[in-house]
Design a protein around this motif. Structure first.
Motif, short mmCIF file in Angstrom:
data_model
loop_
_atom_site.label_atom_id
_atom_site.label_comp_id
_atom_site.label_asym_id
_atom_site.label_seq_id
_atom_site.Cartn_x
_atom_site.Cartn_y
_atom_site.Cartn_z
N ARG A 1 -6.46 0.32 2.82
CA ARG A 1 -6.67 1.09 1.61
C ARG A 1 -5.77 2.32 1.64
O ARG A 1 -5.49 2.86 2.69
N THR A 2 -5.35 2.77 0.46
CA THR A 2 -4.54 3.97 0.34
C THR A 2 -5.45 5.16 0.02
O THR A 2 -6.27 5.08 -0.89
N ASN B 1 -0.77 -4.90 -10.04
CA ASN B 1 -1.83 -5.16 -9.06
C ASN B 1 -2.91 -4.10 -9.16
O ASN B 1 -2.62 -2.91 -9.27
N VAL C 1 -1.10 2.88 -11.18
CA VAL C 1 -0.61 1.91 -10.19
C VAL C 1 -0.62 0.51 -10.78
O VAL C 1 0.34 -0.25 -10.64
N GLU D 1 2.02 1.63 -3.51
CA GLU D 1 0.88 2.12 -4.28
C GLU D 1 0.73 3.64 -4.09
O GLU D 1 0.53 4.37 -5.06
N LEU E 1 0.82 -1.20 0.00
CA LEU E 1 0.00 0.00 0.00
C LEU E 1 0.86 1.26 0.00
O LEU E 1 0.50 2.26 -0.63
N SER F 1 -5.65 -1.58 -7.81
CA SER F 1 -5.62 -0.71 -6.65
C SER F 1 -7.04 -0.31 -6.26
O SER F 1 -7.91 -0.14 -7.11
N ARG G 1 -5.45 4.89 -10.52
CA ARG G 1 -5.48 3.45 -10.29
C ARG G 1 -4.83 2.70 -11.44
O ARG G 1 -4.11 1.72 -11.23
N LEU H 1 -7.27 2.44 -4.26
CA LEU H 1 -6.98 3.75 -3.66
C LEU H 1 -8.14 4.71 -3.87
O LEU H 1 -8.91 4.60 -4.80
#
Length: 176
Positions: free
Chosen positions: A56-57, A98, A92, A27, A24, A100, A89, A102
């Motif tokens: 979560r970010t 991966n 990322v 990210e 995270l 995300s 996203r 966020l």
């Protein structure tokens, strides 16, 4: 030629973060770099805050000087903000492979909108408790529908999403 802007990045990592904290954090760093580039291209000064909580970010862009410019990045009903969140996203995903989850916020828009959505849920609950059998809410995006569904459940009622595309909305009913 526009003056070079420098965007500050602040990270807050809480000690109760699960084992995926390093993922995270990565990210958040990737998202912040992407957003800094966008702000530089648009010649907008902004500070980027990164916070990891509840798995979560959360990324926030704030500025004391560029209020109007940041309003443009939110757009009408948060449409531009939602698009920027999806682009971030994707950035990322491209960098890490991966997906995300966020959440991007600009100038506290999401907090203000969350309060409005909570009030919409309370108003619908009052109508149901007053004898109305169901209340259809205005169309909203998936993120906002999730917030309203959660608020309705906390109020002891049921809700269901209906409709398609931009007309997708929530219908609130009494619990069965």
């Amino acid at each position: 030629m526009p003056a070079e802007t420098e965007n500050a990045v602040e990270e807050t990592i809480h000690p109760d973060v699960e084992t995926g904290a390093s993922r995270l954090e990565e990210e958040g760093d990737i998202a912040a770099d992407y957003l800094e580039e966008l702000l530089d291209i648009a010649d907008i000064d902004g500070d980027i805050d990164i916070e990891v909580r509840n798995g979560r970010t959360y990324i926030s862009i704030v500025s004391d000087e560029e209020i109007e410019a940041l309003k443009g990045l939110v757009g009408h009903d948060g449409e531009v903000l939602d698009a920027l969140q999806e682009l971030t996203r994707l950035s990322v995903l491209s960098a890490t492979g991966n997906r995300s989850r966020l959440v991007l916020d600009i100038s506290g828009y999401r907090d203000r909108r969350n309060a409005e959505l909570a009030q919409i849920a309370k108003d619908a609950a009052e109508a149901i408790k007053g004898g109305t059998t169901s209340v259809a809410l205005a169309p909203m995006g998936a993120y906002e529908r999730k917030i309203v569904h959660d608020a309705i459940a906390e109020l002891g009622l049921e809700s269901e999403s209906e409709g398609e595309g931009s007309g997708r909305h929530i219908v609130v009913t009494a619990a069965q």
